[in-house]
Design an enzyme around this catalytic site. Sequence first.
Site, short mmCIF file in Angstrom:
data_model
loop_
_atom_site.label_atom_id
_atom_site.label_comp_id
_atom_site.label_asym_id
_atom_site.label_seq_id
_atom_site.Cartn_x
_atom_site.Cartn_y
_atom_site.Cartn_z
CG HIS A 205 -10.63 -4.21 -1.80
ND1 HIS A 205 -9.52 -3.43 -1.55
CD2 HIS A 205 -10.54 -4.57 -3.11
CE1 HIS A 205 -8.81 -3.31 -2.66
NE2 HIS A 205 -9.41 -3.98 -3.62
CG ASN B 154 -6.81 -6.62 -1.40
OD1 ASN B 154 -6.64 -7.32 -2.39
ND2 ASN B 154 -6.70 -5.31 -1.44
CB SER C 200 -0.89 0.00 1.24
OG SER C 200 -0.09 0.14 2.41
CD GLU D 227 -12.23 0.39 -3.29
OE1 GLU D 227 -13.03 0.48 -2.36
OE2 GLU D 227 -11.01 0.22 -3.13
N GLY E 61 -12.05 -8.14 3.68
CA GLY E 61 -12.55 -9.49 3.94
C GLY E 61 -12.33 -10.01 5.34
CG HIS F 221 -10.64 -1.26 3.82
ND1 HIS F 221 -10.04 -2.28 3.13
CD2 HIS F 221 -10.97 -0.32 2.89
CE1 HIS F 221 -10.00 -1.98 1.84
NE2 HIS F 221 -10.55 -0.80 1.67
CB THR G 123 -7.04 -6.64 9.32
OG1 THR G 123 -7.33 -5.39 8.68
CG2 THR G 123 -7.33 -6.52 10.80
CD GLU H 270 -6.10 -0.70 3.42
OE1 GLU H 270 -5.11 -1.30 2.98
OE2 GLU H 270 -6.72 -1.06 4.42
CG ASP I 49 -9.30 3.56 -3.39
OD1 ASP I 49 -10.43 3.86 -3.86
OD2 ASP I 49 -9.12 3.29 -2.19
CG ASP J 275 -3.92 -2.59 -1.22
OD1 ASP J 275 -4.86 -2.63 -2.01
OD2 ASP J 275 -4.01 -2.88 -0.02
CG HIS J 276 -6.76 0.65 -1.11
ND1 HIS J 276 -8.06 0.87 -1.50
CD2 HIS J 276 -6.76 -0.57 -0.53
CE1 HIS J 276 -8.81 -0.15 -1.18
NE2 HIS J 276 -8.04 -1.05 -0.58
#
Length: 343
Positions: free
Chosen positions: A252, A274, A53, A161, A254, A212, A277, A169, A131, A95-96
């Site tokens: 995303h 993804n 990220s 996205e 999840g 998220h 966490t 996030e 994103d 990522d994002h």
Amino acid sequence: MPIATPEVYNEMLDRAKAGKFAYPAINVTSSQTLHAALRGFAEAESDGIIQMSTGGAEFLGGQHNKDMVTGAVALAEFAHIVAEKYDVTVALHTDHCPKDKLDAYVRPLLAVSEERVKAGRNPLFQSHMWDGSAETLGDNLSIATELLERARAARIILEVEITPTGGEEDGVSHEINDSLYTTVDDAVRTVEALGLGDKGRYLLAASFGNVHGVYKPGNVVLRPELLKELNEGIAAKYGQPAGSKPFDFVFHGGSGSSAEEIATALENGVVKMNIDTDTQYAFTRPVADHMFSNYDGVLKVDGEVGNKKTYDPRTWGKLAEAGMAARVVEACGHLRSAGQKIK
């Protein structure tokens, strides 16, 4: 070929959709977490996706300069070397990335891969995420169109996205409300702008109630069956056969999802999920146990000298790697990618 070529990455995604499984996309922030992800994939005999990220890349760039591109490029180059020792294939992904960070992250990384491709080499990363969920859909897709063209030229897949994922996030946050559900009209506008592969392949992070961060099962209303509606709506509009899955979906937010929700998502075309966490906790939990269990060794209590063997970062670092790797193995089982590696 531990780091996927563009051709192999496309094959990975095709195999996942046809086989109704998905690749865990594991966020990494260090060489240790990279090795943990690679080890987990290898132990599960699963190919996978490793991603960074903007916040992770900034951390990798060091706290002196906090340069995202330096951090991302450095770990990607490191991954190209160390992944050779693992008998699986992985793709590297960012990522994002919101609008205000495109010029400091995704666009410079695209330029790195553009130069590599011009020199006859493969791109450094296999995919990048834009994103634009905080923007209007029109602005989101306008930027996505520009990025998709560049990504295609650099032999890279773009992830978009199009509607919000709840929670927070890396500084992008959305309320948990009815906007967290992508509509067929949203999907139609996406195809009108980005095509169905003819303008370049893209992964679609559609929203079906995703959030998220950390939540317990039942606290978030996921509707993974919505993905079937989106595929059916596009297939009908563009004359594709019944049962077609025009989109390569990304799951995303999840963490805390039930096995049934994950299974439904896989049936409806999710090829990437993804995971951040849960693997963060799996990495940190053994370290916390070690520190509490060896309090008087990791600290020089009451003027004592402590125990070097307990505060040596390698001691607790090995425990952290093992903990995170085990969670990656678990994810591969949930997503049905275990045992599915390309031979």
